[in-house]
Design a protein around this motif. Sequence first.
Motif, PDB file in Angstrom:
ATOM      1  N   MET A  33       0.846  -1.183   0.000  1.00 18.37           N
ATOM      2  CA  MET A  33       0.000   0.000   0.000  1.00 18.37           C
ATOM      3  C   MET A  33       0.888   1.243   0.000  1.00 18.37           C
ATOM      4  N   ILE A  50       4.409   0.750   1.906  1.00 25.32           N
ATOM      5  CA  ILE A  50       4.627  -0.341   2.836  1.00 25.32           C
ATOM      6  C   ILE A  50       4.335  -1.649   2.125  1.00 25.32           C
ATOM      7  N   THR A  56       9.019  -0.674   4.972  1.00 19.58           N
ATOM      8  CA  THR A  56       8.516   0.671   4.654  1.00 19.58           C
ATOM      9  C   THR A  56       9.528   1.487   3.853  1.00 19.58           C
ATOM     10  N   ILE A  68       4.546   5.275   8.153  1.00 23.40           N
ATOM     11  CA  ILE A  68       3.473   4.476   7.565  1.00 23.40           C
ATOM     12  C   ILE A  68       3.382   3.160   8.338  1.00 23.40           C
ATOM     13  N   SER A  69       2.168   2.671   8.519  1.00 26.64           N
ATOM     14  CA  SER A  69       1.975   1.389   9.180  1.00 26.64           C
ATOM     15  C   SER A  69       0.703   0.759   8.647  1.00 26.64           C
ATOM     16  N   ARG A  70       0.522  -0.516   8.953  1.00 30.83           N
ATOM     17  CA  ARG A  70      -0.680  -1.207   8.495  1.00 30.83           C
ATOM     18  C   ARG A  70      -1.167  -2.140   9.584  1.00 30.83           C
ATOM     19  N   ASN A  72      -3.414  -5.356   9.404  1.00 32.69           N
ATOM     20  CA  ASN A  72      -4.090  -6.278   8.484  1.00 32.69           C
ATOM     21  C   ASN A  72      -5.413  -6.796   9.057  1.00 32.69           C
ATOM     22  N   VAL A  77      -4.471   1.043   6.488  1.00 32.73           N
ATOM     23  CA  VAL A  77      -3.112   1.579   6.430  1.00 32.73           C
ATOM     24  C   VAL A  77      -3.153   2.995   6.986  1.00 32.73           C
ATOM     25  N   TYR A  78      -2.124   3.340   7.734  1.00 24.19           N
ATOM     26  CA  TYR A  78      -2.063   4.632   8.416  1.00 24.19           C
ATOM     27  C   TYR A  78      -0.863   5.441   7.928  1.00 24.19           C
ATOM     28  N   CYS A  94      -4.543   7.520  -0.694  1.00 23.67           N
ATOM     29  CA  CYS A  94      -4.138   6.156  -0.390  1.00 23.67           C
ATOM     30  C   CYS A  94      -4.219   5.356  -1.685  1.00 23.67           C
ATOM     31  N   LYS A  96      -3.584   1.306  -3.542  1.00 25.70           N
ATOM     32  CA  LYS A  96      -3.290  -0.129  -3.473  1.00 25.70           C
ATOM     33  C   LYS A  96      -2.291  -0.455  -4.571  1.00 25.70           C
TER      34      LYS A  96
END
Length: 122
Positions: A33, A50, A56, A68-70, A72, A77-78, A94, A96
């Motif tokens: 993402m 990410i 990342t 960035i983080s995710r 699942n 995703v942040y 954002c 994909k």
Amino acid sequence: VQLVESGGGLVQPGGSLRLSCVASEFTFKSYAMAWARQVPGKGLEWVSGIHSDGRTYYADSVKGRFTISRDNAKNTVYLQMNSLKPEDTAVYYCAKSKFHYCSTSMCDPDYWGQGTQVTVSS
């Protein structure tokens, strides 16, 4: 595929915001993402990516300030943005990736969210 961003707004220089992107209708955990941004009249700028395995990548302009983080489990995703500057003002999107990893700086996007406005101003 649906990607819905939220969390944008007006913040003073030096402040923080956290953007969220909730994904649906695909196997979120299997894809990389990314976040990108655009200022009116200018091209799209990649911000961060990410991989599906959590690795990342960041643009030099945001390195050390954005994270960035995710999650699942939440298909989310942040983008945590700290030490914001007026030049961070943009619409943030954002995206994909087509793949589980980012093979290019833009992470090979095939779907985009609608965007969320971030304005950094005193």
